[in-house]
Design an enzyme around this catalytic site. Structure first.
Site, PDB file in Angstrom:
ATOM      1  N   LYS A 111       0.802  -1.219   0.000  1.00  0.00           N
ATOM      2  CA  LYS A 111       0.000   0.000   0.000  1.00  0.00           C
ATOM      3  C   LYS A 111       0.835   1.268   0.000  1.00  0.00           C
ATOM      4  O   LYS A 111       0.330   2.347  -0.269  1.00  0.00           O
ATOM      5  CB  LYS A 111      -0.979   0.005   1.188  1.00  0.00           C
ATOM      6  CG  LYS A 111      -2.057  -1.049   1.014  1.00  0.00           C
ATOM      7  CD  LYS A 111      -3.255  -0.837   1.915  1.00  0.00           C
ATOM      8  CE  LYS A 111      -4.300  -1.904   1.627  1.00  0.00           C
ATOM      9  NZ  LYS A 111      -5.350  -1.960   2.646  1.00  0.00           N
ATOM     10  N   LYS A 195      -9.285 -11.787  -8.173  1.00  0.00           N
ATOM     11  CA  LYS A 195     -10.283 -12.082  -7.170  1.00  0.00           C
ATOM     12  C   LYS A 195     -11.332 -10.968  -7.122  1.00  0.00           C
ATOM     13  O   LYS A 195     -11.002  -9.796  -7.328  1.00  0.00           O
ATOM     14  CB  LYS A 195      -9.467 -12.255  -5.894  1.00  0.00           C
ATOM     15  CG  LYS A 195     -10.043 -11.994  -4.600  1.00  0.00           C
ATOM     16  CD  LYS A 195      -9.054 -12.341  -3.506  1.00  0.00           C
ATOM     17  CE  LYS A 195      -9.205 -11.271  -2.441  1.00  0.00           C
ATOM     18  NZ  LYS A 195      -8.819 -11.633  -1.127  1.00  0.00           N
ATOM     19  N   LYS A 198     -13.615  -5.297  -3.753  1.00  0.00           N
ATOM     20  CA  LYS A 198     -14.172  -3.953  -3.916  1.00  0.00           C
ATOM     21  C   LYS A 198     -13.107  -2.941  -4.314  1.00  0.00           C
ATOM     22  O   LYS A 198     -13.402  -1.925  -4.910  1.00  0.00           O
ATOM     23  CB  LYS A 198     -14.940  -3.505  -2.677  1.00  0.00           C
ATOM     24  CG  LYS A 198     -14.151  -3.506  -1.416  1.00  0.00           C
ATOM     25  CD  LYS A 198     -15.056  -3.435  -0.190  1.00  0.00           C
ATOM     26  CE  LYS A 198     -14.285  -3.830   1.042  1.00  0.00           C
ATOM     27  NZ  LYS A 198     -15.020  -4.621   1.996  1.00  0.00           N
TER      28      LYS A 198
HETATM   29  P1  AMP Z   1     -11.909  -7.795   2.393  1.00  0.00           P
HETATM   30  O1  AMP Z   1     -13.152  -7.400   1.661  1.00  0.00           O
HETATM   31  O2  AMP Z   1     -10.745  -7.963   1.476  1.00  0.00           O
HETATM   32  O3  AMP Z   1     -11.633  -6.979   3.610  1.00  0.00           O
HETATM   33  O4  AMP Z   1     -12.155  -9.273   2.920  1.00  0.00           O
HETATM   34  C1  AMP Z   1     -13.046  -9.628   3.949  1.00  0.00           C
HETATM   35  C2  AMP Z   1     -13.084 -11.145   4.021  1.00  0.00           C
HETATM   36  O5  AMP Z   1     -13.632 -11.702   2.808  1.00  0.00           O
HETATM   37  C3  AMP Z   1     -11.706 -11.806   4.162  1.00  0.00           C
HETATM   38  O6  AMP Z   1     -11.799 -12.908   5.055  1.00  0.00           O
HETATM   39  C4  AMP Z   1     -11.359 -12.272   2.782  1.00  0.00           C
HETATM   40  O7  AMP Z   1     -10.501 -13.387   2.798  1.00  0.00           O
HETATM   41  C5  AMP Z   1     -12.726 -12.621   2.181  1.00  0.00           C
HETATM   42  N1  AMP Z   1     -12.745 -12.373   0.728  1.00  0.00           N
HETATM   43  C6  AMP Z   1     -12.616 -11.161   0.118  1.00  0.00           C
HETATM   44  N2  AMP Z   1     -12.703 -11.275  -1.234  1.00  0.00           N
HETATM   45  C7  AMP Z   1     -12.886 -12.590  -1.492  1.00  0.00           C
HETATM   46  C8  AMP Z   1     -13.058 -13.354  -2.700  1.00  0.00           C
HETATM   47  N3  AMP Z   1     -13.086 -12.782  -3.893  1.00  0.00           N
HETATM   48  N4  AMP Z   1     -13.224 -14.696  -2.584  1.00  0.00           N
HETATM   49  C9  AMP Z   1     -13.227 -15.286  -1.365  1.00  0.00           C
HETATM   50  N5  AMP Z   1     -13.071 -14.634  -0.199  1.00  0.00           N
HETATM   51  C10 AMP Z   1     -12.904 -13.306  -0.243  1.00  0.00           C
END
Ligand code: AMP
Ligand code: TRP
Length: 330
Positions: A111, A195, A198
């Site tokens: 970052k 992946k 957001k």
């Molecule tokens: P984040 O939105 O990156 O803060 O992720 C919140 C939670 O969702 C974390 O436990 C991530 O590992 C899971 N996560 C986020 N994006 C994905 C995705 N595309 N597929 C599976 N798990 C996800």
């Protein structure tokens, strides 16, 4: 019963990747462990600086967590800033982790790599200390997280070991990361080699938990596949089609490779995946609306969660400060 803790930031709308990769596992896990789930609003302050936004996102995320099936009578769902020990223990963690260790964290390096003139809060650097506090406050055995969070659990263990050695007491239990098997990765519908996220995805590549059926159908219809015309499960050669099969399997049941045999064309596969997602989301959306229509009840549930969290956190914090040997207030 093992203690499980995992947390999520209130930093924007929840998508299908969050649900299938994280939240759904929390719901399944709540009956097999003593589950604690925090909405980490202090962490979100690193990236969200507009006044009022974090609170609004926190209440929405709380409604999502209960709507997907976290049962307030079973799991402890709480807001991080409602339990003051998180911020307090975080300082002790900051004094137990080194500048060098924090500098080597991938998230911090990524970052800040761009250079640029963006404001870099010191909180981006000390973030792992706060996360260590989240985990250690609850005598956590298992931390279910995505692969990207593994390093944060590792540094938490290092901090716990050092603290226990320094202060001569078994103050903290050492946690383990539990990373779900591959397949829990939902890919972007427009860019199936990355992946669903957001921060990186175009709106049309992301399915939000709040998307109405017509939006879900439209996004699947436009999903990127490939120029062949055969439905096979092969993540490397056919990422788009395989992602559709994975989503169909995750929402509708079955095995992605076996499901491929049910389809000869991409159109019907997209429609089937969309239908399975709509059927998964509809009951969640209905419960979400009910919860959001009764804010007083939602606040009450969070008060109950914060109280249950506080009972455990205050005891651990007391143990930690006693081990350090601060002069107790007279
Ligand atoms: P984040 O939105 O990156 O803060 O992720 C919140 C939670 O969702 C974390 O436990 C991530 O590992 C899971 N996560 C986020 N994006 C994905 C995705 N595309 N597929 C599976 N798990 C996800
Ligand atoms: N850093 C995690 C994320 O970005 C969120 C988080 C904060 C967390 N504290 C935690 C996850 C404790 C697990 C345990 O997804």
């Amino acid at each position: 019963m093992p203690r499980v803790l995992s947390c999520i930031q209130p930093s924007g709308a929840v998508h299908l990747g969050n649900y299938l990769g994280a939240l759904r596992n929390w719901v399944l896990g709540q009956h097999e462990a003593d589950a604690f789930h925090g909405i980490v609003d202090l962490h979100a302050m690193v990236s969200v600086q507009e006044p009022g936004v974090i609170g609004a996102q926190t209440i929405e995320l709380a409604a999502v967590l209960f709507a997907v099936g976290l049962d307030p009578d079973v799991a402890t769902v709480f807001v991080q800033s409602h339990v003051p020990e998180h911020a307090r223990l975080s300082w002790l963690m900051e004094c137990t982790v080194s500048y060098g260790e924090l500098s080597r964290m991938t998230q911090f390096k990524d970052k800040t790599a761009k250079g640029g003139t963006d404001f870099v809060p010191a909180g981006l650097f000390t973030y792992p200390a706060l996360q260590a506090a989240d985990i250690l406050l609850y005598d956590t055995d298992h931390v279910p997280v995505g692969d990207d969070q593994r390093q944060h659990v590792e540094i938490t263990r290092d901090i716990a070991v050092r603290f226990n050695q320094r202060y001569g007491a078994e103050v903290f239990r050492l946690p383990d990361a539990v990373v779900p098997k591959a397949g829990a990765r939902v890919m972007d519908l427009q860019e199936p080699t990355s992946k669903m996220s957001k921060s990186n995805s175009a709106e049309t590549g992301i399915i939000y938990l709040s998307d109405p059926p017509a939006t879900v159908a439209k996004k699947f219809k436009r999903a990127v596949t490939d120029s062949e015309n055969s439905v096979r499960y092969d993540r490397a050669a056919k990422p788009g089609v395989s992602n559709l099969l994975d989503i169909l399997a995750a929402c509708g049941g079955g095995d992605p490779a076996a499901l491929a045999g049910d389809f000869t064309q991409y159109g019907p596969l997209k429609a089937a995946a969309a239908d399975a997602v709509v059927a998964t989301l509809e009951p969640i959306q209905a419960r979400y609306r009910e919860l959001m229509d009764d804010r007083a009840e939602l606040s009450r549930l969070l008060r109950v969660g914060a109280h249950k969290a506080e009972v455990v956190a205050s005891e651990t914090y007391r143990r930690a400060t006693e081990a350090v040997g601060f002069l107790p207030p007279g």
